[in-house]
Design a protein around this motif. Structure first.
Motif, PDB file in Angstrom:
ATOM      1  N   ARG A 228     -36.987 -22.127  -8.209  1.00  0.00           N
ATOM      2  CA  ARG A 228     -37.541 -21.078  -7.896  1.00  0.00           C
ATOM      3  C   ARG A 228     -39.387 -21.846  -7.831  1.00  0.00           C
ATOM      4  NH1 ARG A 228     -37.254 -15.134  -9.344  1.00  0.00           N
ATOM      5  NH2 ARG A 228     -38.441 -15.069  -7.331  1.00  0.00           N
ATOM      6  N   VAL A 229     -39.399 -21.279  -6.512  1.00  0.00           N
ATOM      7  CA  VAL A 229     -41.301 -21.710  -7.060  1.00  0.00           C
ATOM      8  C   VAL A 229     -42.007 -20.898  -6.766  1.00  0.00           C
ATOM      9  CG1 VAL A 229     -42.639 -23.553  -5.054  1.00  0.00           C
ATOM     10  CG2 VAL A 229     -40.398 -23.691  -4.594  1.00  0.00           C
ATOM     11  N   PRO A 230     -42.484 -20.810  -7.319  1.00  0.00           N
ATOM     12  CA  PRO A 230     -43.998 -19.728  -7.438  1.00  0.00           C
ATOM     13  C   PRO A 230     -44.716 -19.187  -6.152  1.00  0.00           C
ATOM     14  CG  PRO A 230     -44.683 -21.030  -8.809  1.00  0.00           C
ATOM     15  CD  PRO A 230     -44.084 -22.160  -8.124  1.00  0.00           C
ATOM     16  N   ARG A 231     -44.708 -17.990  -5.542  1.00  0.00           N
ATOM     17  CA  ARG A 231     -45.535 -17.781  -3.739  1.00  0.00           C
ATOM     18  C   ARG A 231     -47.102 -17.655  -4.627  1.00  0.00           C
ATOM     19  NH1 ARG A 231     -44.652 -12.392  -2.117  1.00  0.00           N
ATOM     20  NH2 ARG A 231     -46.087 -12.367  -0.751  1.00  0.00           N
ATOM     21  N   ARG A 232     -47.575 -18.516  -3.946  1.00  0.00           N
ATOM     22  CA  ARG A 232     -49.122 -17.961  -3.633  1.00  0.00           C
ATOM     23  C   ARG A 232     -49.981 -17.436  -3.185  1.00  0.00           C
ATOM     24  NH1 ARG A 232     -50.400 -22.652  -6.795  1.00  0.00           N
ATOM     25  NH2 ARG A 232     -48.374 -24.073  -6.567  1.00  0.00           N
ATOM     26  N   GLY A 233     -50.749 -16.868  -3.264  1.00  0.00           N
ATOM     27  CA  GLY A 233     -51.678 -16.051  -1.838  1.00  0.00           C
ATOM     28  C   GLY A 233     -51.065 -14.496  -3.027  1.00  0.00           C
ATOM     29  N   PRO A 234     -52.387 -13.269  -2.720  1.00  0.00           N
ATOM     30  CA  PRO A 234     -52.160 -12.001  -3.450  1.00  0.00           C
ATOM     31  C   PRO A 234     -51.234 -11.380  -3.336  1.00  0.00           C
ATOM     32  CG  PRO A 234     -53.094 -11.522  -1.238  1.00  0.00           C
ATOM     33  CD  PRO A 234     -52.745 -13.850  -1.890  1.00  0.00           C
ATOM     34  N   ALA A 235     -50.370 -10.700  -4.690  1.00  0.00           N
ATOM     35  CA  ALA A 235     -49.309  -9.723  -4.267  1.00  0.00           C
ATOM     36  C   ALA A 235     -49.633  -8.203  -3.677  1.00  0.00           C
ATOM     37  CB  ALA A 235     -49.523  -9.289  -5.507  1.00  0.00           C
ATOM     38  N   PRO A 236     -48.216  -7.903  -3.031  1.00  0.00           N
ATOM     39  CA  PRO A 236     -48.266  -6.487  -2.263  1.00  0.00           C
ATOM     40  C   PRO A 236     -49.351  -5.922  -2.442  1.00  0.00           C
ATOM     41  CG  PRO A 236     -46.450  -7.518  -1.368  1.00  0.00           C
ATOM     42  CD  PRO A 236     -46.588  -8.358  -3.338  1.00  0.00           C
ATOM     43  N   VAL A 237     -49.137  -5.693  -3.849  1.00  0.00           N
ATOM     44  CA  VAL A 237     -50.132  -4.494  -4.744  1.00  0.00           C
ATOM     45  C   VAL A 237     -51.647  -4.653  -4.142  1.00  0.00           C
ATOM     46  CG1 VAL A 237     -49.669  -5.355  -6.780  1.00  0.00           C
ATOM     47  CG2 VAL A 237     -50.246  -2.750  -6.478  1.00  0.00           C
ATOM     48  N   GLN A 238     -51.829  -5.938  -4.285  1.00  0.00           N
ATOM     49  CA  GLN A 238     -53.609  -5.886  -4.523  1.00  0.00           C
ATOM     50  C   GLN A 238     -53.702  -5.936  -2.709  1.00  0.00           C
ATOM     51  OE1 GLN A 238     -52.905 -10.025  -5.624  1.00  0.00           O
ATOM     52  NE2 GLN A 238     -54.496 -10.578  -6.951  1.00  0.00           N
ATOM     53  N   GLY A 239     -53.053  -6.320  -1.482  1.00  0.00           N
ATOM     54  CA  GLY A 239     -53.149  -6.099  -0.644  1.00  0.00           C
ATOM     55  C   GLY A 239     -53.248  -4.210   0.171  1.00  0.00           C
ATOM     56  N   LEU A 240     -52.466  -3.991  -0.561  1.00  0.00           N
ATOM     57  CA  LEU A 240     -52.874  -1.884  -0.669  1.00  0.00           C
ATOM     58  C   LEU A 240     -53.377  -1.628  -1.453  1.00  0.00           C
ATOM     59  CD1 LEU A 240     -48.853  -1.356  -1.778  1.00  0.00           C
ATOM     60  CD2 LEU A 240     -49.803  -1.310   0.827  1.00  0.00           C
ATOM     61  N   GLY A 241     -54.324  -2.685  -2.960  1.00  0.00           N
ATOM     62  CA  GLY A 241     -55.564  -1.434  -3.337  1.00  0.00           C
ATOM     63  C   GLY A 241     -56.261  -2.528  -2.417  1.00  0.00           C
ATOM     64  N   MET A 242     -56.648  -3.060  -1.529  1.00  0.00           N
ATOM     65  CA  MET A 242     -57.757  -3.144  -0.636  1.00  0.00           C
ATOM     66  C   MET A 242     -57.629  -2.296   0.186  1.00  0.00           C
ATOM     67  SD  MET A 242     -60.154  -5.147  -0.171  1.00  0.00           S
ATOM     68  CE  MET A 242     -60.235  -6.914  -1.762  1.00  0.00           C
ATOM     69  N   LEU A 243     -56.483  -2.593   0.947  1.00  0.00           N
ATOM     70  CA  LEU A 243     -56.508  -1.419   1.874  1.00  0.00           C
ATOM     71  C   LEU A 243     -56.458  -0.147   2.066  1.00  0.00           C
ATOM     72  CD1 LEU A 243     -55.429  -0.861   5.362  1.00  0.00           C
ATOM     73  CD2 LEU A 243     -53.564  -0.675   4.324  1.00  0.00           C
ATOM     74  N   ILE A 244     -56.526   0.560   0.531  1.00  0.00           N
ATOM     75  CA  ILE A 244     -57.527   2.163  -0.055  1.00  0.00           C
ATOM     76  C   ILE A 244     -58.339   1.936  -0.630  1.00  0.00           C
ATOM     77  CG2 ILE A 244     -56.513   3.442  -1.810  1.00  0.00           C
ATOM     78  CD1 ILE A 244     -53.815   2.658  -1.872  1.00  0.00           C
ATOM     79  N   GLY A 245     -59.112   0.509  -0.672  1.00  0.00           N
ATOM     80  CA  GLY A 245     -60.082   0.622  -0.786  1.00  0.00           C
ATOM     81  C   GLY A 245     -60.843   1.367   0.136  1.00  0.00           C
ATOM     82  N   LEU A 246     -61.315   0.004   1.343  1.00  0.00           N
ATOM     83  CA  LEU A 246     -61.721  -0.052   1.937  1.00  0.00           C
ATOM     84  C   LEU A 246     -61.371   1.644   3.108  1.00  0.00           C
ATOM     85  CD1 LEU A 246     -60.269  -3.927   3.849  1.00  0.00           C
ATOM     86  CD2 LEU A 246     -62.855  -2.421   2.612  1.00  0.00           C
ATOM     87  N   LEU A 247     -60.338   2.127   3.115  1.00  0.00           N
ATOM     88  CA  LEU A 247     -60.369   3.359   3.159  1.00  0.00           C
ATOM     89  C   LEU A 247     -61.345   4.536   2.573  1.00  0.00           C
ATOM     90  CD1 LEU A 247     -57.942   5.311   5.544  1.00  0.00           C
ATOM     91  CD2 LEU A 247     -57.372   5.939   3.046  1.00  0.00           C
ATOM     92  N   PHE A 248     -61.218   4.316   1.372  1.00  0.00           N
ATOM     93  CA  PHE A 248     -62.438   5.257   0.791  1.00  0.00           C
ATOM     94  C   PHE A 248     -63.556   5.347   1.526  1.00  0.00           C
ATOM     95  CE2 PHE A 248     -58.824   6.062  -2.149  1.00  0.00           C
ATOM     96  CZ  PHE A 248     -58.921   7.923  -2.036  1.00  0.00           C
ATOM     97  N   LEU A 249     -64.118   3.243   1.364  1.00  0.00           N
ATOM     98  CA  LEU A 249     -65.255   2.672   1.922  1.00  0.00           C
ATOM     99  C   LEU A 249     -65.469   3.705   3.117  1.00  0.00           C
ATOM    100  CD1 LEU A 249     -65.077  -0.359  -0.591  1.00  0.00           C
ATOM    101  CD2 LEU A 249     -66.853   1.753   0.002  1.00  0.00           C
ATOM    102  N   VAL A 250     -64.463   3.365   3.626  1.00  0.00           N
ATOM    103  CA  VAL A 250     -64.881   3.874   5.338  1.00  0.00           C
ATOM    104  C   VAL A 250     -64.964   5.482   5.071  1.00  0.00           C
ATOM    105  CG1 VAL A 250     -63.724   3.993   7.747  1.00  0.00           C
ATOM    106  CG2 VAL A 250     -63.466   2.115   6.666  1.00  0.00           C
TER     107      VAL A 250
END
Length: 144
Positions: free
Chosen positions: A9-31
């Motif tokens: 198993r090669v570790p996956r690099r980059g942000p986890a899906p929950v980080q992207g969803l958290g960022m999306l929700i954060g930006l939604l609240f800021l907008v």
């Protein structure tokens, strides 16, 4: 690698899906907070309606602004993002449920509710709660 060796198993690099969803929700609240500011909710003119549907006030604008800022900050780690989604989801679900109760006028003047606001709080709270709890439930071996 031969056919008998297990695949590494090669570790996956980059942000986890929950980080992207958290960022999306954060930006939604800021907008949402920016739109509330443009609607004039911070001027103290009492109850303001955003898009003719959502009841907002200066306190709601501040809450949405802080929620968005904390969400963006917490997306630095998948564990923090999941915990943010869980805690914020519980808070927004409780606020939505509180909007269904008959509350004193002192509270409803500061935090105006209407049907659309209550539905939005309940929907966002439930979605964040499910996403955060689901991600924290996964073990470290199954996360990525």
């Amino acid at each position: 690698m031969t056919a008998t060796e297990p695949e590494a198993r090669v570790p996956r690099r980059g942000p986890a899906p929950v980080q992207g969803l958290g960022m999306l929700i954060g930006l939604l609240f800021l907008v949402l907070a920016a739109l509330e500011l443009m609607a004039g909710s911070a001027t103290g003119g009492g109850r303001t309606v955003l898009f003719g549907v959502l009841a907002v006030s200066g306190v709601w604008t501040l809450v949405h602004l802080l929620t968005g800022a904390v969400a963006v900050f917490c997306t630095r780690s998948s564990r923090w993002a999941a915990r943010f989604l869980l805690v914020a989801g519980v808070c927004y679900a409780v606020v939505g449920l509180a909007g269904l109760l008959p509350l004193p006028a002192a509270i409803t003047d500061v935090l105006p509710w209407n049907t659309a606001s209550i539905c939005l709080d309940l929907a966002l709270g439930t979605a964040m709660l499910i996403l955060g709890a689901g991600w924290l439930r996964l073990g470290p071996a199954r996360r990525r």
